[in-house]
Write an enzyme that holds these catalytic residues in place. Structure first.
Site, PDB file in Angstrom:
ATOM      1  N   ASP A  44       0.867  -1.165   0.000  1.00 32.39           N
ATOM      2  CA  ASP A  44       0.000   0.000   0.000  1.00 32.39           C
ATOM      3  C   ASP A  44       0.913   1.227   0.000  1.00 32.39           C
ATOM      4  O   ASP A  44       2.100   1.123   0.335  1.00 32.39           O
ATOM      5  CB  ASP A  44      -0.887  -0.039   1.249  1.00 32.39           C
ATOM      6  CG  ASP A  44      -1.734   1.198   1.400  1.00 32.39           C
ATOM      7  OD1 ASP A  44      -2.337   1.626   0.410  1.00 32.39           O
ATOM      8  OD2 ASP A  44      -1.779   1.739   2.519  1.00 32.39           O
ATOM      9  N   ASP A  76      -0.091   5.078   0.989  1.00 30.94           N
ATOM     10  CA  ASP A  76      -0.284   5.998   2.113  1.00 30.94           C
ATOM     11  C   ASP A  76      -0.323   5.227   3.427  1.00 30.94           C
ATOM     12  O   ASP A  76      -1.152   4.336   3.619  1.00 30.94           O
ATOM     13  CB  ASP A  76      -1.609   6.755   1.950  1.00 30.94           C
ATOM     14  CG  ASP A  76      -1.634   7.610   0.694  1.00 30.94           C
ATOM     15  OD1 ASP A  76      -1.370   8.811   0.810  1.00 30.94           O
ATOM     16  OD2 ASP A  76      -1.914   7.060  -0.390  1.00 30.94           O
TER      17      ASP A  76
END
Length: 215
Positions: free
Chosen positions: A8, A10
């Protein structure tokens, strides 16, 4: 046997909360509200504009004015996309180790390509991932498995041979639905829904480098 690692963006690879928070606080200040502290903003940063606008203005998709608020937020964010954003401590070293081991790694994020692509360029990462899947690249975003399945397809690696590292419950849900091994980044934002230990992942790490022990 793990043959690839997906991340991922953020709250997992990069600490983007300061710049996301700046956009939100610009909106609050313009409306006569006091800025929110970064500690408060962090918990909603992985949820993007939807989560942050909910935090800052108690407004949600479908409410009157939401679309205009979201557009303004995204424009503000784009103006300072990588002013205070940086890789989390230990991430650069982890990526170097993956490269040294010859393990391909990629990025799967709900962040729209409008921001993902220039942000990776500004952080010097644009040429290194084996794949980058942004929000909007598939019909459905996380927590659906579509983005993760697209990433494994691009790399031509079976989903069962991939690890996905994320900091949000949606990351775990998407991983399990795709048949991948989820790992939770406890150093990330984590949200405020429930304890990460309850999300269904077998593995949780406190520092990025700990991921190497599962490869």
């Amino acid at each position: 046997m793990i043959k690839a690692v997906l991340f991922d963006l953020d709250g997992t690879l990069a600490n983007t909360a300061p710049d996301l928070g700046n956009a939100l606080n610009r909106q609050r200040i313009a409306r006569g509200l006091s800025p929110l502290p970064l500690e408060t903003i962090r918990t909603e940063a992985s949820a993007g504009a939807r989560g942050l606008l909910g935090l800052g203005f108690n407004i949600k998709p479908g409410d009157a004015g939401y679309d205009l608020m979201r557009a303004e937020f995204l424009d503000f964010y784009e103006e300072r996309l990588c002013h205070d954003t940086s890789l989390f401590p230990g991430v650069a070293e982890l990526l170097e180790q993956l490269d040294l081991r010859g393990l391909p790694w990629g990025i799967v994020t709900n962040k729209p390509a409008r921001f993902t692509v220039p942000l990776l360029q500004l952080m010097g990462l644009s040429d290194r991932p084996a794949c980058v899947v942004s929000g909007g690249d598939t019909p459905r975003s996380k927590p659906y498995p579509d983005p993760l399945l697209k990433a494994s397809g691009v790399m031509a690696i079976d989903p069962a041979e991939c690890i996905y590292l994320g900091d949000d419950m949606r990351d775990v849900q998407a991983s399990l639905a795709a048949g991948m091994e989820p790992v939770i980044a406890k150093y990330g934002y984590l949200g405020s829904v429930s304890a990460p230990e309850s999300w269904g992942a077998r593995y949780l790490i406190d520092r990025p480098g700990e991921l190497l022990s599962y490869l």
